[in-house]
Design a protein around this motif. Structure first.
Motif, short mmCIF file in Angstrom:
data_model
loop_
_atom_site.label_atom_id
_atom_site.label_comp_id
_atom_site.label_asym_id
_atom_site.label_seq_id
_atom_site.Cartn_x
_atom_site.Cartn_y
_atom_site.Cartn_z
N ILE A 73 8.90 14.88 6.61
CA ILE A 73 10.30 15.26 6.38
C ILE A 73 10.70 15.01 4.93
CG2 ILE A 73 11.12 15.10 8.76
CD1 ILE A 73 12.10 12.27 8.12
N ALA A 74 9.70 14.88 4.07
CA ALA A 74 9.87 14.87 2.61
C ALA A 74 10.56 13.61 2.08
CB ALA A 74 10.62 16.12 2.14
N SER A 75 10.32 12.48 2.70
CA SER A 75 10.77 11.22 2.09
C SER A 75 9.63 10.70 1.22
CB SER A 75 11.15 10.19 3.16
OG SER A 75 10.03 9.83 3.94
N LEU A 76 9.99 10.11 0.09
CA LEU A 76 9.02 9.68 -0.91
C LEU A 76 9.28 8.23 -1.28
CD1 LEU A 76 6.89 10.20 -3.21
CD2 LEU A 76 8.81 10.98 -4.61
N HIS A 77 8.23 7.41 -1.22
CA HIS A 77 8.34 6.01 -1.60
C HIS A 77 7.10 5.59 -2.39
CE1 HIS A 77 11.72 5.53 1.16
NE2 HIS A 77 11.00 6.16 2.05
N LYS A 78 7.32 4.84 -3.45
CA LYS A 78 6.20 4.23 -4.17
C LYS A 78 5.92 2.87 -3.53
CE LYS A 78 4.55 2.79 -8.71
NZ LYS A 78 4.89 2.56 -10.13
N LEU A 79 4.69 2.67 -3.07
CA LEU A 79 4.34 1.46 -2.34
C LEU A 79 3.04 0.86 -2.86
CD1 LEU A 79 4.98 2.81 1.29
CD2 LEU A 79 6.53 1.38 -0.05
N ASP A 80 2.80 -0.40 -2.49
CA ASP A 80 1.53 -1.04 -2.79
C ASP A 80 0.49 -0.76 -1.72
OD1 ASP A 80 2.37 -2.19 -5.17
OD2 ASP A 80 3.20 -3.94 -4.15
N LYS A 81 0.97 -0.48 -0.49
CA LYS A 81 0.08 -0.17 0.63
C LYS A 81 0.82 0.74 1.58
CE LYS A 81 1.37 -4.62 2.75
NZ LYS A 81 2.38 -4.94 1.72
N ALA A 82 0.08 1.65 2.20
CA ALA A 82 0.71 2.63 3.09
C ALA A 82 -0.30 3.12 4.11
CB ALA A 82 1.24 3.81 2.27
N ALA A 83 0.21 3.66 5.22
CA ALA A 83 -0.68 4.19 6.26
C ALA A 83 0.06 5.20 7.11
CB ALA A 83 -1.20 3.05 7.13
N PHE A 84 -0.70 6.14 7.67
CA PHE A 84 -0.19 7.14 8.61
C PHE A 84 -1.10 7.21 9.82
CE2 PHE A 84 1.86 9.14 4.81
CZ PHE A 84 3.16 9.16 5.30
N GLY A 85 -0.58 7.77 10.90
CA GLY A 85 -1.38 7.98 12.11
C GLY A 85 -1.32 6.79 13.05
N TYR A 86 -1.99 6.93 14.20
CA TYR A 86 -2.02 5.85 15.18
C TYR A 86 -2.69 4.60 14.62
CZ TYR A 86 -0.38 8.91 18.92
OH TYR A 86 0.37 9.74 19.69
N GLY A 87 -3.65 4.78 13.75
CA GLY A 87 -4.33 3.65 13.14
C GLY A 87 -3.44 2.84 12.21
N SER A 88 -2.29 3.41 11.82
CA SER A 88 -1.40 2.72 10.89
C SER A 88 -0.85 1.42 11.48
CB SER A 88 -0.24 3.63 10.48
OG SER A 88 0.60 3.91 11.59
N TYR A 89 -0.69 1.38 12.81
CA TYR A 89 -0.17 0.16 13.44
C TYR A 89 -1.06 -1.04 13.13
CZ TYR A 89 2.56 3.53 16.14
OH TYR A 89 3.40 4.55 16.51
N PHE A 90 -2.36 -0.81 13.12
CA PHE A 90 -3.31 -1.89 12.90
C PHE A 90 -3.62 -2.07 11.41
CE2 PHE A 90 -4.29 0.32 16.93
CZ PHE A 90 -3.73 -0.62 17.77
N ALA A 91 -3.72 -0.96 10.68
CA ALA A 91 -4.01 -1.05 9.25
C ALA A 91 -2.88 -1.76 8.50
CB ALA A 91 -4.25 0.34 8.66
N LEU A 92 -1.64 -1.43 8.83
CA LEU A 92 -0.51 -2.05 8.15
C LEU A 92 -0.41 -3.54 8.44
CD1 LEU A 92 2.27 0.68 8.49
CD2 LEU A 92 1.18 -0.10 6.39
N SER A 93 -0.69 -3.91 9.69
CA SER A 93 -0.62 -5.33 10.03
C SER A 93 -1.72 -6.12 9.34
CB SER A 93 -0.69 -5.53 11.55
OG SER A 93 -1.90 -5.02 12.07
N MET A 94 -2.93 -5.53 9.23
CA MET A 94 -4.02 -6.19 8.52
C MET A 94 -3.70 -6.31 7.02
SD MET A 94 -6.28 -7.13 10.69
CE MET A 94 -7.68 -7.50 9.66
#
Length: 204
Positions: free
Chosen positions: A120-141
């Protein structure tokens, strides 16, 4: 069950993505490259509908190349992220693309950076990011183990932890992952993490 994630280290950025091409309950292939080399110092990791992902990322890649060809200088990572976000926003009001993007790059002045751009075209500059179902685990790690001044070895170790967590926790986990890195030396493939390989195509 897509998983795309990335992080920024001391003087580099890393993007990792699963390599499964699936539709409904069928796996079409397990060596799909979902991380596009946008130009010499930019990576674009994408998740979403296969057609939208391929069409939109190629469109962005060609327009970034066109800009450099016309003007003689490449877009900065921030400029490429804003251009990508603008194209998604324009399409959102006409024929939206179901694609989520992690854009990583390296600039001589500002160093490495990573941008999160969703469908939906939101843009953020981040140090770490993730998408998809795997993001729940990748972001927590990454929340647990990430440091802004990580070396390449430390970052790859964290990426491997994320991959192992995704493989062990998702009901239908993607078996293979591709890791790419961008730094002062350019954007390039770093490593594969494979647990299965596609069968070779028989020749007549």
């Amino acid at each position: 069950m897509e998983s795309v994630f990335g992080l920024v280290g001391r003087d580099f950025a890393i993007v990792a993505a699963d390599t499964s091409a699936v539709h409904s309950i069928l796996v079409h292939k397990t060596n799909e490259d979902k991380i596009m080399v946008l130009d010499s110092h930019k990576l674009l990791g994408a998740s979403g509908e296969t057609g939208d992902r391929a069409q939109f990322t190629e469109y962005i890649q060609k327009n970034v190349a066109l800009y450099q060809f016309r003007n003689g200088i490449p877009l900065t990572t921030a400029a490429a992220a804003n251009f990508t976000r603008g194209e998604l926003a324009t399409a959102l009001r006409k024929n939206p693309y179901m694609v989520n993007i992690i854009l990583a790059g390296y600039d001589k002045v500002t160093g490495p950076s990573l941008y999160y751009i969703d469908y939906i075209a939101s843009l953020h500059k981040l140090d770490k990011a993730a998408f998809g179902y795997g993001s729940y685990f990748a972001l927590s790690m990454m929340d647990r183990h990430y440091c802004s001044d990580m070396t390449v070895e430390e970052a790859i170790e964290l990426v491997d932890k994320c991959i192992m967590e995704i493989r062990s926790r998702l009901v239908i986990a993607p078996p293979n992952f591709l890791i790419k890195i961008v730094d002062k030396d350019g954007a390039r493939e770093y490593a594969w993490r494979e647990s299965i390989k596609d069968a070779p195509v028989p020749t007549a």
